[in-house]
Write a protein that holds these residues in place. Structure first.
Motif, PDB file in Angstrom:
ATOM      1  N   ASN A   1       1.964  10.549  -2.866  1.00 32.60           N
ATOM      2  CA  ASN A   1       1.902  10.847  -2.035  1.00 32.60           C
ATOM      3  C   ASN A   1       2.748  10.236  -0.788  1.00 32.60           C
ATOM      4  OD1 ASN A   1      -0.727  11.253  -2.436  1.00 32.60           O
ATOM      5  ND2 ASN A   1      -1.716   9.606  -2.015  1.00 32.60           N
TER       6      ASN A   1
ATOM      7  N   LYS B   1       1.991   2.123  -3.510  1.00 32.48           N
ATOM      8  CA  LYS B   1       1.214   2.546  -4.076  1.00 32.48           C
ATOM      9  C   LYS B   1       0.933   4.036  -3.984  1.00 32.48           C
ATOM     10  CE  LYS B   1      -1.315  -1.783  -5.184  1.00 32.48           C
ATOM     11  NZ  LYS B   1      -2.947  -2.894  -4.750  1.00 32.48           N
ATOM     12  N   GLN B   2       0.941   4.212  -2.697  1.00 31.63           N
ATOM     13  CA  GLN B   2       1.212   6.020  -2.267  1.00 31.63           C
ATOM     14  C   GLN B   2       1.853   6.759  -2.833  1.00 31.63           C
ATOM     15  OE1 GLN B   2      -1.636   7.662  -0.818  1.00 31.63           O
ATOM     16  NE2 GLN B   2      -3.213   6.095  -1.431  1.00 31.63           N
ATOM     17  N   GLN B   3       3.046   5.839  -3.129  1.00 35.24           N
ATOM     18  CA  GLN B   3       3.975   6.893  -3.411  1.00 35.24           C
ATOM     19  C   GLN B   3       4.687   6.843  -4.905  1.00 35.24           C
ATOM     20  OE1 GLN B   3       7.864   4.328  -3.213  1.00 35.24           O
ATOM     21  NE2 GLN B   3       8.660   6.123  -2.394  1.00 35.24           N
TER      22      GLN B   3
ATOM     23  N   GLU C   1       2.290   9.786   3.200  1.00 31.11           N
ATOM     24  CA  GLU C   1       1.499   8.448   3.591  1.00 31.11           C
ATOM     25  C   GLU C   1       2.442   7.842   3.061  1.00 31.11           C
ATOM     26  OE1 GLU C   1      -1.925   6.440   4.848  1.00 31.11           O
ATOM     27  OE2 GLU C   1      -1.051   8.681   5.630  1.00 31.11           O
ATOM     28  N   ALA C   2       2.454   7.936   2.063  1.00 35.06           N
ATOM     29  CA  ALA C   2       3.669   6.276   2.252  1.00 35.06           C
ATOM     30  C   ALA C   2       5.326   5.937   2.928  1.00 35.06           C
ATOM     31  CB  ALA C   2       4.679   6.308   0.863  1.00 35.06           C
TER      32      ALA C   2
ATOM     33  N   VAL D   1       0.796  -1.041  -0.090  1.00 39.50           N
ATOM     34  CA  VAL D   1      -0.481   0.294  -0.352  1.00 39.50           C
ATOM     35  C   VAL D   1       1.144   1.117   0.110  1.00 39.50           C
ATOM     36  CG1 VAL D   1      -1.465   0.914   1.685  1.00 39.50           C
ATOM     37  CG2 VAL D   1      -1.736  -1.451   1.247  1.00 39.50           C
ATOM     38  N   GLY D   2       2.070   1.315   0.677  1.00 39.36           N
ATOM     39  CA  GLY D   2       2.731   2.472   1.019  1.00 39.36           C
ATOM     40  C   GLY D   2       3.072   2.874  -0.384  1.00 39.36           C
TER      41      GLY D   2
ATOM     42  N   LEU E   1       1.676   7.401  -6.399  1.00 40.53           N
ATOM     43  CA  LEU E   1       0.089   8.769  -6.166  1.00 40.53           C
ATOM     44  C   LEU E   1       0.915   9.632  -5.909  1.00 40.53           C
ATOM     45  CD1 LEU E   1      -3.043   6.911  -5.509  1.00 40.53           C
ATOM     46  CD2 LEU E   1      -2.110   6.567  -7.888  1.00 40.53           C
TER      47      LEU E   1
END
Length: 190
Positions: free
Chosen positions: A109, A103-105, A112-113, A100-101, A107
């Motif tokens: 973000n 994926k956030q990276q 959050e990552a 998930v981290g 994007l």
């Protein structure tokens, strides 16, 4: 075998074992990552079977599960209570938070990552702490779920968190475990 009384003594014991065979800890760390991926494969086989209605995906689960169990026994040869299952879920959760981290990276973000990556590492450290007998679980007790008490406690924690500098790591057992894992489980030692 003598029980180790403190983290310093444990780190010294690990350091001396590195001198005899420096590959042991990094090998166990690599094995734990392989186990994470096997857990993930088990999950993907379930979802693939459900999405495609092909039972052949389900049929592969048992083989992957047996391989994972055999490899886990190399890291967790003996345990009591739910340690085996807790260990599996700590590794699985750590892996999912990393994904998930990532994926956030992607994007963009980043904050959050970074938070997710840190949480993944904390769970990974708890796995090692639990399986190296570094956590004292004797005093852990189940408490009655009282929603009001939890809300009060949660607001107290949030108010304390707001007062702390943002770059300050958590204190207490978890930060000690993270520091220990940084020293003892060094994947770069060949």
């Amino acid at each position: 075998m003598k029980k180790i009384d403190n983290v310093k003594e444990f780190v010294e014991k690990i350091d001396s074992s590195k001198k005899l065979n420096p590959k042991d800890l990094s090998s166990d760390q690599d094995l734990s990552i392989a186990i994470m991926n096997l857990i993930s494969i088990e999950e993907h086989l379930v979802f693939s079977g459900a999405k495609t209605n092909k039972t052949s995906f389900y049929d592969l689960i048992q083989d992957i599960r047996e391989l994972r169990k055999n490899l886990m026994q190399k890291i967790i040869p003996s345990y009591e209570g739910e340690v085996w299952c807790i260990s599996k879920h700590l590794l699985a959760s750590s892996m999912r938070l990393m994904e998930v981290g990532t994926k956030q990276q992607s994007l963009n973000n980043k904050e959050e990552a970074y938070k997710l990556f840190n949480q993944a590492y904390e769970l990974y450290c708890l796995f090692w702490g639990l399986n190296m007998n570094m956590l004292n679980v004797d005093s852990v007790k189940w408490i009655e779920d009282k929603t009001e008490d939890i809300k009060k406690l949660s607001s107290k924690i949030e108010s304390v968190d707001e007062k702390l500098p943002k770059n300050l790591e958590q204190s207490g057992a978890l930060s000690k475990m993270k520091a220990f894992v940084r020293k003892a489980v060094d994947c770069c030692i060949e």
